[in-house]
Scaffold this motif. Structure first.
Motif, short mmCIF file in Angstrom:
data_model
loop_
_atom_site.label_atom_id
_atom_site.label_comp_id
_atom_site.label_asym_id
_atom_site.label_seq_id
_atom_site.Cartn_x
_atom_site.Cartn_y
_atom_site.Cartn_z
N GLY A 100 7.35 -0.46 -0.68
CA GLY A 100 8.67 -0.17 0.25
C GLY A 100 9.82 0.16 -0.65
O GLY A 100 9.65 0.80 -1.68
N TYR A 101 11.05 0.17 -0.12
CA TYR A 101 12.22 0.61 -0.80
C TYR A 101 12.75 -0.31 -1.75
O TYR A 101 13.77 0.01 -2.33
N THR A 102 12.23 -1.62 -1.54
CA THR A 102 12.89 -2.58 -2.50
C THR A 102 11.82 -3.40 -3.12
O THR A 102 10.51 -3.09 -2.85
N PRO A 103 12.14 -3.97 -4.52
CA PRO A 103 11.03 -4.52 -5.17
C PRO A 103 10.45 -5.65 -4.70
O PRO A 103 9.63 -6.47 -5.33
N ASP A 104 11.11 -6.41 -3.79
CA ASP A 104 10.92 -7.77 -3.59
C ASP A 104 9.59 -7.72 -2.44
O ASP A 104 9.89 -7.88 -1.22
N LEU A 105 8.55 -7.06 -2.77
CA LEU A 105 7.27 -7.06 -2.17
C LEU A 105 6.42 -8.17 -1.96
O LEU A 105 6.14 -8.98 -3.19
N SER A 106 6.02 -8.61 -1.05
CA SER A 106 4.91 -9.64 -0.70
C SER A 106 4.24 -9.64 0.35
O SER A 106 4.08 -8.40 1.07
N GLU A 107 3.53 -10.65 0.90
CA GLU A 107 2.76 -10.71 2.12
C GLU A 107 3.40 -10.25 3.28
O GLU A 107 3.22 -9.61 4.15
N THR A 108 4.60 -10.68 3.43
CA THR A 108 5.46 -10.31 4.66
C THR A 108 6.53 -9.27 4.28
O THR A 108 7.45 -9.02 5.31
N ASN A 109 7.00 -8.76 3.12
CA ASN A 109 7.95 -7.90 3.08
C ASN A 109 7.34 -6.79 2.33
O ASN A 109 6.73 -6.58 1.26
N GLY A 110 7.43 -5.39 3.20
CA GLY A 110 6.84 -4.32 2.61
C GLY A 110 5.66 -3.52 3.51
O GLY A 110 5.40 -4.32 4.38
N THR A 111 5.27 -2.33 3.30
CA THR A 111 4.34 -1.86 4.00
C THR A 111 2.99 -1.73 3.62
O THR A 111 3.07 -1.51 2.30
N LYS A 112 1.97 -2.18 4.07
CA LYS A 112 0.67 -2.49 3.49
C LYS A 112 -0.33 -1.01 3.43
O LYS A 112 -0.24 -0.57 4.61
N ALA A 113 -0.75 -0.69 2.43
CA ALA A 113 -1.73 0.42 2.46
C ALA A 113 -3.45 -0.19 2.26
O ALA A 113 -3.52 -0.65 1.23
N SER A 114 -3.83 -0.64 3.37
CA SER A 114 -5.15 -1.45 3.06
C SER A 114 -6.18 -0.39 2.72
O SER A 114 -6.45 0.55 3.26
N LEU A 115 -7.08 -0.77 1.70
CA LEU A 115 -8.29 -0.05 1.50
C LEU A 115 -9.67 -1.05 2.11
O LEU A 115 -10.93 -0.35 1.55
N GLY A 116 -9.69 -1.80 2.71
CA GLY A 116 -10.66 -2.79 3.24
C GLY A 116 -11.01 -3.92 2.40
O GLY A 116 -10.28 -4.26 1.48
#
Length: 565
Positions: free
Chosen positions: A68-84
């Motif tokens: 995402g655009y901010t460093p506070d990435l977590s389970e609920t914050n940010g866009t997820k790019a899953s590889l399965g």
């Protein structure tokens, strides 16, 4: 004793083995993952790299990256790019796009990411990594004008080669991206740009959108109109033709450019502009029945498909169907060429083979004058407009002018004479009494009323009427009577009494007459052709002559009038 010593080291060894196994199993319970370097691929994409050190004891449910655009990435914050869930120990990568980030604007173009791995016990993350995405810049657009379907190039620095990363709009309408390179983007000018999209006149704004950012390419890209068809395909002169196409101007003021329309080789007047179509009027000067329509825009000619057919006007009747040379009649029909000028040169009429002047025209009626030199007879009437000549369903009968009689057959100067014959109603004629001419007006087609003009000598004269180039002579002679006094009554009276003078050849108008008793002038009460009524003036006594000055002639009574006290 020795046996106990031997047993203790063995128990210690066994205990150590189980402790070691217990520690190894303890370490496998928690997975371990690291976030490695990030690589910017373009202004909107980046390659992320992670490393799975240990998967842990429990089955992996999902792994990949959160960014995402901010460093506070977590389970609920940010866009997820899953590889399965098929995670393997070691390095893994994933290319991501900022277009997948739901919203947000980043001012420093920094993208943050963390590797993650999730099992039934929870999610572990690697450290936060970041990369500065390159910023695109626009240099220019070449060319700065074009029509729908033309290709234009946006030059600049874009750090991209994938069309999916780029969106370009012209006046809010999305263009097709043809090519993307680090230093240029090639697009097609879109169709469907309407007048409401115009920035000014026919200029629109071009916007480049990359990496969730909008870049203004230009505010004045000039949209060239394109034309494709026309309607209707046929019609009479004056028909309005609508030319359809794309990006048509909504105003006659087409900035910096020109538009003209030809029907065959004839220029057509553009009556209106709108996004729905350019409207032109079929000119009255058309001389060809079937023509191609050409539209010239900025010197480039486009010939529209098909041809326009000029359909003929109609002639339904003429009225009146007969008349003299110099008279007029009306032609009725439809679709006659019309203009606001008194003389309409766009339509011609022939009576037989002789051209007739058109004095009035509308779309349904023409008024024409019969030529003065046209001989009596029956003639066809033909109306020519544009490429078509249409003949009236009935013929026009040209009558011969004539003078048949006149009444009365005698009279003095100023006497009204009615001349009978065949005339043009409402026309002015020149009438001759001998060699002296006067003007007369025909109130009907059968009669002219005229007054015997001054200057005609007494006696017998011929009456003639000038009709065009023809002189019409009335049968018989008219006798011009000289004014005479035969009597007066009473023969005596006091001042102020009325006296009637009887005679012949008087002009029935007091303007031409003066009466004196001796030398004293008296008021005139009335004048007819045979009588003059006057009053005896004051200041006269005794017997006096009555003098009548009429049209310059002096008439003296043969006997005296006696004025009494």
């Amino acid at each position: 004793m020795k046996r106990h010593r031997l047993q203790f080291p063995l128990l210690l060894l066994i205990l150590s083995f189980f402790l070691l196994q217990s520690c190894e199993e303890e370490e496998e319970v928690h997975p371990e993952i690291h976030t490695m370097e990030m690589t910017a691929l373009s202004p909107s994409t980046a390659m992320l790299k992670g490393n799975i050190i240990a998967k842990g004891k429990f089955a992996v449910l999902d792994y990949g990256f959160v960014y995402g655009y901010t460093p506070d990435l977590s389970e609920t914050n940010g866009t997820k790019a899953s590889l399965g869930k098929d995670a393997q120990i070691g390095v893994y990568t994933k290319e991501v796009s900022v277009s997948d980030i739901p919203s947000g604007y980043y001012y420093d173009r920094t993208l943050y990411a963390r590797a993650y791995l999730r099992n039934e016990k929870g999610t572990v993350f690697g450290q936060v990594a970041s990369v500065m995405l390159p910023s695109p810049s626009v240099q220019n657009i070449v060319p700065n004008s074009g029509k729908a379907g033309d290709r234009v190039t946006i030059n600049g620095t874009f750090f991209a080669s994938n069309a999916s990363e780029v969106e370009v709009t012209f006046g809010g309408v999305t263009a097709r991206v043809v090519e993307v390179a680090p230093s240029k983007i090639v697009v097609e000018v879109p169709a469907g740009i309407t007048a409401s999209n115009y920035y000014s006149y026919n200029q629109v704004q071009v916007v480049l959108r990359m990496a969730n950012q909008s870049h203004n390419v230009t505010n004045d890209f000039r949209i060239s109109p394109t034309v494709s068809d026309f309607s209707p395909k046929s019609g009479t002169l004056g028909t309005v033709i609508t030319i359809s196409g794309e990006n048509l101007p909504s105003s006659y003021y087409y900035y910096g450019s020109s538009i003209s329309v030809l029907l065959g080789q004839t220029a057509a007047s553009i009556s209106s502009y709108s996004s729905a179509g350019i409207q032109v009027v079929v000119p009255n000067s058309m001389s060809t029945e079937r023509v191609a329509i050409s539209v010239i825009i900025d010197g480039v000619t486009t010939v529209l498909p098909g041809q326009f057919t000029v359909t003929p006007h109609t002639v339904t009747s003429i009225s009146p169907a007969s008349g003299l040379p110099g008279s007029s009649f009306s032609i009725f029909g439809s679709s006659f060429p019309y203009n606001s000028y008194y003389y309409n040169s766009d339509v011609t009429v022939k009576i037989g083979e002789t051209p007739a002047a058109v004095s009035y025209s509308s779309s349904r009626q023409l008024t024409v004058s019969v030529p003065q030199n046209l001989q009596a007879g029956s003639y066809s009437v033909k109306v020519t407009a544009g490429p078509h000549t249409v003949e009236a369903p009935q013929q026009y009968q040209v009558l011969a002018p004539a003078v048949t009689s006149f009444t009365p057959t005698s009279g003095g100067i100023g006497r009204e004479v009615e001349i009978s014959g065949t005339f043009v109603s409402g026309a002015y004629y020149t009438v001759y009494f001998g060699t002296v001419q006067t003007s007369a007006y025909s109130s009907t087609a059968n009669a002219i009323r005229v007054y015997v003009p001054a200057g005609v000598d007494a006696g017998s004269v011929k009456i003639k009427v000038q009709h065009g180039d023809t002189m019409l002579e009335a049968p018989g002679n008219f006798t011009v009577l000289a004014p005479t006094i035969t009597s007066f009554s009473p023969t005596s009276g006091v001042a102020g009494s009325e006296v009637t003078i009887t005679g012949a050849g008087f002009t029935p108008n007091a303007y031409y007459t003066t009466v004196r008793f001796g030398t004293v002038t008296t008021p005139i009460l009335s004048v007819t052709e045979n009588t003059i009524r006057v009053v005896v003036p004051s200041g006269v006594t005794g017997a006096v002559k009555i003098n009548v000055i009429h049209n310059g002639q002096t008439l003296i009574s043969s006997s005296n009038f006696t004025v009494t006290n």
